[in-house]
Scaffold this active site. Structure first.
Site, PDB file in Angstrom:
ATOM      1  N   SER A   1      54.042 -21.423   1.596  1.00 23.70           N
ATOM      2  CA  SER A   1      52.797 -21.660   2.340  1.00 23.70           C
ATOM      3  C   SER A   1      52.609 -23.072   2.860  1.00 23.70           C
ATOM      4  O   SER A   1      51.705 -23.319   3.657  1.00 23.70           O
ATOM      5  CB  SER A   1      51.594 -21.293   1.464  1.00 23.70           C
ATOM      6  OG  SER A   1      51.416 -19.904   1.456  1.00 23.70           O
TER       7      SER A   1
ATOM      8  N   SER B   1      50.430 -19.769   4.242  1.00 26.29           N
ATOM      9  CA  SER B   1      48.990 -19.683   4.320  1.00 26.29           C
ATOM     10  C   SER B   1      48.316 -20.990   4.750  1.00 26.29           C
ATOM     11  O   SER B   1      47.170 -20.961   5.193  1.00 26.29           O
ATOM     12  CB  SER B   1      48.436 -19.267   2.965  1.00 26.29           C
ATOM     13  OG  SER B   1      48.677 -20.260   1.994  1.00 26.29           O
TER      14      SER B   1
ATOM     15  N   LYS C   1      43.260 -28.481   2.334  1.00 18.71           N
ATOM     16  CA  LYS C   1      43.252 -27.024   2.470  1.00 18.71           C
ATOM     17  C   LYS C   1      42.071 -26.457   1.688  1.00 18.71           C
ATOM     18  O   LYS C   1      41.806 -26.898   0.558  1.00 18.71           O
ATOM     19  CB  LYS C   1      44.564 -26.454   1.930  1.00 18.71           C
ATOM     20  CG  LYS C   1      44.731 -24.951   2.091  1.00 18.71           C
ATOM     21  CD  LYS C   1      46.076 -24.500   1.499  1.00 18.71           C
ATOM     22  CE  LYS C   1      46.350 -23.026   1.719  1.00 18.71           C
ATOM     23  NZ  LYS C   1      47.657 -22.618   1.147  1.00 18.71           N
TER      24      LYS C   1
END
Lengths: 492, 501, 109
Positions: B181, B157, B82
């Protein structure tokens, strides 16, 4: 204003002292703390505030804070908390300073200040100054503003993250002199503990003063915080100025406005800082990156046992055991190197430690100040200096000869101890042979008939003149006591 | 696009096939890169791909294997990271314009451990800006899309990570989870997502959103993959003072031991008492719970009475911490700066840099957090939230007296349409209602796919574990997975075949 | 503060957060907002805080604030120097830097 008017006002002063801790590395990262490196070379992701960097607390910084707390009688918090103090400034890389707010590492200490008494040998305990708290925090970097008229400021982050303790005093001080005594005592303790190098010019030790005035018995007045105080002299001058300023305002029927003021040494006054568009709102909250700092009581006891003899005790012992005057004791304890030089002289055979201490504080320092040598040389030459002191004290050197020896010695190229030996040999011996001195005195007086007449008719203050004349003939090497005695006999 | 081969469907299978010499790391990596090339223009799952370095890493694994060297547990497995996590040599954006041009000087600890384990780093995945969002739509680089339906959000997210794993653009991914997330995008994309206990995984090198809530965790196709990946990235790190000092147990050892005797708590507030829970989601979750019972687990009704306060508590604490964490993006040392106009001062430079560099949602949260900490409001908001956080934490503590894990839906709904909630931040916040409490209490939690909604979109079951008991959590998850099965990767059209409407 | 009058907990007017509060907050956070943005945040934050008002009704008397998920004590680091980063890798990507220093518009002290 008249003295009686001023006397109706009482100043109330509290100091906030920041001391850089003498650790090898910064408080939250492993960058070195050394002073004077090329800009931005002692930096890493943590002290640059890079994304994803995390602080890890330096054990040595905690130990130094605890040592300081113990030395001033604080309670050590078994659990203390780091908080973020939020504000934007280019030398504050993260946009917040990690400090301690609600739960600091040390609480409730005090300093007992010995202020100069009526006589130099009777220091009286005059002020019990309480310390509210000591907390750990990180220093900011340095901003260099508009060098060469440039419209930019330049940022060096080498200093960012240097460990600091802030020692917050209660407003227990009542005069500029007391404030100076407080800071001196605190500095002596920090130096004695090896916590801080105490260098105020370089900013290792910084002081802000909160000053207000009120009429005794009435509520405290509005206070102003004075910053930019970087020597004992500026502390004394700034506080004295600020007290006058506030008393002047109040006597004129005006009010004191709470504000931060900067001391300007050049202009000799405190000046209000440019008011910010918004009041500070630091939005303190516990730093989620740092769990609570838990200090084991056993560890505190170990640190307590490791404390050295503190300045107050050391001064008392110098006076009691070695007869050193209060003034000299205070002077010696102010800087560890002075005490080391004193001890080296005593070990080197100084006949009378008290006289040696005073000699060191006065004659030796005067000679050092005139020279370009460093104090460290005084320590290595302590044995020679103590010998010179003894010789002078016992009449083996006249004042003039002492002066010559010290001047020549300190001016020499060789190491100080060697230069002093050379100078001492070169100065020769004092003239103390009675017959020779009597002959000289007779010869001098013979040429001063009118003055001798005047002396005998009552102008006894001329005695010093005769001594001077005799000494001049003797090239300053006459035994002063013997010369005096002979002159008295001849003139009497 | 061709269907995924068995070794492309699981990290453990992939590692095994490479170690056994059945396939080379280079082949596997090349296939993943080809899929990225074909599908990323549509999915927008990756923000940065470094094919050359990835292939180089893969070849190094192949050479090491041929030379008979011992291979790490992830040797040759292509994974993504990420873009909130620092990888040396790759730009770090955090999904924001404000970090423009920034490349971190060091790897995050988790990335270092991936490298040591032999993983091949494909690139950086898309995310909501600074991980602030539940749909990936706050990314400055456009949203990632859900591979099950590219008109739908992938969740957030860690939306890029979830989309990538679901579509086979890499076998596994590292995500981060501050309020759901990892778990929520995993649920919305039909994969496994594990949010470890707070302190289980180092945060060093991970851009902070809310430091007391953030954790890095695995996003994978199987529960065993998640266990393997956590085993690699977890454990003590002296560089993170909040990282737990305990070593990880062997997370795969008891994975297949089943759930006989396990007490599974079913929080009233997550099912019967939940508002806005899609009945079809509910029925998939119920089925999964029945299956657990069928395997010998006991279902225990429990109450988490402060659940209705988790949203406020979470958003106040997270944004307060974020308001300080994001203060360093000031245009002085790195990233983007909006130069001051003549006569402007430093404060203008800050305000313009930050005003232009941050997106709408990030600014909204910075404002909320700044307000919650500001003089006059701090006690009523930030401090109050910290007290309620304790009550929420205590709800879970009480639950552990009667059960070993908790179970419920990960998200009240399946993936929603892109743009559906962009104008309604509060409605979007409400989607996180089941996941937030876990972060406030620091617990481990896992989202496992439990089949498809009638709309054809995946549903996830959330399992919550005791602090630092990821092993039990994963064992329960493996049982759920054994019943529900892993979801076949959806047929994602190549970008060349179809463009998003 | 345990029981707060909701009207005191946030200065809301017709559901929007007071414009001055938004302006002051933006200033504290160093965020330059366009006028339409400021309006939008006034409304958004007003709605969000309005929804969060429930929190104020909860009695938290005697409940200590929870800041960290665990009660663990802080591990400390030994005082040993370790290499930092090459300053050039950072200064090289700084928006403005010269002769080893980061440059910003002149800061009035």
């Amino acid at each position: 204003m008249s003295a009686s008017e001023a006397a109706r006002w009482q100043a109330v002063i509290g100091l906030e002292v920041h001391a850089q801790l003498r650790t090898s590395t910064k408080i939250f990262c492993s960058c070195p703390t050394s002073f004077g490196a090329a800009p931005n070379t002692h930096v890493c992701p943590v002290c640059l505030g890079l994304p994803g960097a995390l602080p890890v607390l330096n054990r040595a910084a905690v130990q130094l804070a605890v040592r300081t707390g113990l030395a001033v009688g604080c309670t050590i918090a078994p659990r203390s908390v780091f908080a973020r103090k939020n504000y934007f400034y280019p030398d504050l890389p993260k946009g917040y300073q990690i400090s301690q707010a609600e739960l600091p590492v040390c609480l409730d200490g005090h300093l007992d200040l010995e202020l100069p008494g009526a006589t130099t040998d009777s220091p009286t305990l005059q002020r019990h100054a309480r310390i509210q708290r000591i907390h750990l925090e990180e220093d900011a970097g340095k901003s260099i503003h508009g060098e060469g008229g440039a419209q930019t400021s330049a940022i060096d982050l080498n200093r960012a993250g240097t460990p600091l303790i802030e020692i917050v005093g209660h407003p227990d001080l009542r005069s500029a002199d007391e404030a100076v005594a407080y800071l001196k005592e605190l500095r002596a303790i920090l130096l004695c503990l090896g916590v801080c190098d105490g260098n105020m010019e370089e900013g290792s030790l910084r002081c802000d003063a909160n000053v207000s005035v009120h009429r005794p018995g009435e509520p405290l007045g509005t206070r102003c915080e004075i910053k930019n105080v970087n020597s004992f002299k500026s502390l004394r001058d700034a506080i004295a100025y600020e007290i006058d300023r506030q008393v002047g305002l109040l006597n004129d029927g005006q009010r004191v406005v709470q504000q931060t003021r900067l001391w300007s040494q050049e202009r000799g006054r405190t000046e209000a800082m440019r008011s910010k568009e918004e009041a500070h709102d630091y939005r303190y909250f516990p730093d989620p990156d740092l769990p609570a700092l838990v200090i084991d009581p056993g560890e505190v006891e170990i640190l307590r046992l490791g404390l050295p003899e503190l300045p107050a005790a050391r001064r008392a012992r110098l006076r009691a055991e070695q007869g050193v005057t209060a003034q000299a004791a205070a002077w010696l304890v102010e800087e560890p190197e002075r005490l080391r030089a004193f001890q080296a002289g005593v070990q080197g055979g100084a006949g009378e430690p008290a006289a040696w201490a005073t000699f060191l504080m006065t004659q030796a320092i005067a000679a050092l100040t005139r020279s370009s040598r460093a104090f460290a040389e005084v320590t290595t030459a302590a044995r020679e200096l103590a010998r010179i002191c003894d010789k002078w004290r016992t009449g083996g050197l006249s004042n003039r000869m002492l002066n010559d020896v010290l001047t020549q010695g300190f001016a020499g190229e060789e190491p100080l101890f060697a230069a002093l030996q050379t100078a001492l040999t070169g100065v020769g011996e004092v003239v103390s042979d009675t017959a020779a001195l009597e002959a000289t005195v007779d010869q001098v007086l013979a040429g001063l008939g009118p003055q001798v007449e005047k002396y005998r008719s009552g102008q006894v203050q001329l005695f010093g003149f005769f001594v001077g004349q005799v000494m001049r003939v003797l090239d300053g090497k006459g035994d002063a006591q013997a010369v005096n005695a002979i002159l008295r006999r001849r003139l009497g | 696009m061709t269907a995924l081969l068995p070794h492309e469907q699981s990290l453990t299978a992939c590692a095994q096939a490479i170690a056994a010499g059945e396939v080379t790391a280079e082949t596997v990596t090349r296939a993943a890169l080809d899929r990225i090339e074909a599908q990323n223009p549509l999915l927008n799952a990756y923000l940065h791909v470094d094919s050359a370095v990835a292939l180089q890493q893969a070849r190094a694994v192949d050479l090491a294997r041929v030379a008979g060297k011992e291979l790490g547990p992830l040797a040759g497995v292509p994974v993504s990271v990420k873009d909130l996590i620092a990888v040396q040599g790759m730009p770090l954006t955090a999904g924001s314009r404000i970090l423009q041009g920034y490349t971190p000087p060091r790897d995050a600890t988790v990335v270092e451990r991936l490298r040591t384990a032999g993983a091949v780093l494909l690139g950086k995945t898309n995310l909501d800006e600074f991980a602030m969002g539940s749909s990936n739509e706050s990314s400055a680089f456009g949203p990632a899309r859900n591979p099950w339906n590219t008109q739908r959000v992938p969740g957030g997210s860690s939306g890029g990570a979830a989309a990538a794993v679901a579509a086979g653009l890499g076998v596994a991914a590292l995500g981060t989870d501050t309020g759901g997330s990892i778990r929520q995008p995993a649920a919305l994309c039909g994969i496994v997502g594990l949010k470890p206990s707070y302190g289980r995984v180092s945060r060093l090198g991970v851009v902070a959103y809310a430091s007391s809530l953030d954790q890095v965790g695995p996003m994978t196709r199987t529960v065993r993959d998640a266990a393997r990946l956590l085993q690699v990235i977890g454990g003590p790190d002296p560089g993170d003072a909040t990282c737990d000092l305990r070593a990880l147990p062997d997370l795969e050892a008891n994975l297949d031991q089943g759930v006989a005797g396990l007490r599974v708590g079913v929080p009233h507030e997550f099912l019967d008492g939940a508002e806005g829970l899609d009945p079809a989601v509910r029925s998939r979750v119920d089925a999964a719970l029945q299956a657990l019972q069928g395997r010998g687990a006991t279902l225990v009704p429990v109450a988490l009475p402060h659940t209705r306060h988790t949203l406020a508590t979470y958003y106040l604490i997270a944004t307060a911490e974020a308001s300080a964490n994001l203060a360093r993006y000031d245009g002085v040392r790195f990233g983007r700066r909006t130069e001051a106009r003549p006569g402007d001062g430093i404060d203008d430079l800050y305000a313009r840099t930050r005003g232009e560099g941050f997106g709408t949602e990030v600014k909204r949260r910075i404002l909320l957090g700044t307000f919650a900490l500001s003089a006059g409001y701090r006690d009523a908001w930030y401090e109050k939230a910290c007290r309620v956080r304790r009550l929420i934490h205590d709800d879970f503590e009480r639950a552990w007296q009667t059960c070993d894990v908790l179970a419920g839906p990960t998200s009240p709904v399946v993936a929603w349409k892109l743009g559906e909630f962009v104008q309604d931040p509060l409605a979007m916040y409400l989607m996180d209602v089941f996941t937030l409490g876990v972060n406030l209490a620091g617990l481990p939690a896992l989202s496992v796919p439990v089949g498809l909604h009638p709309d054809g979109l995946p549903v996830g079951l959330q399992l919550i574990g005791r602090p630092f008991d990821e092993a039990t959590l994963l064992r329960a998850g493996a049982t759920v997975e054994a019943d529900a099965g892993t979801l076949e990767p959806p047929e994602t059209p190549d970008a060349s075949d179809r463009r998003p409407a | 503060m345990t029981q707060t009058d909701p009207r005191l907990a946030a200065p809301l007017e017709h559901g929007a957060l007071d414009a001055d509060v938004v302006r002051r907050t933006a200033q504290l956070a160093r965020l330059a907002l366009q006028p339409d943005e400021a309006h939008r945040y006034q409304a958004d934050l007003g709605r969000i805080l309005g929804y969060f008002q429930d929190l104020q009704d909860l009695d938290t008397t005697g409940v200590p604030p929870m800041v960290h998920p665990t009660d663990a004590a802080m591990p400390l680091r030994e005082d040993e120097v370790r290499p930092g980063v090459d300053p050039q890798t950072i200064l090289g990507q700084a928006p403005r830097a010269e002769t080893g220093l980061f440059l910003v518009p002149r800061v009035v002290g």
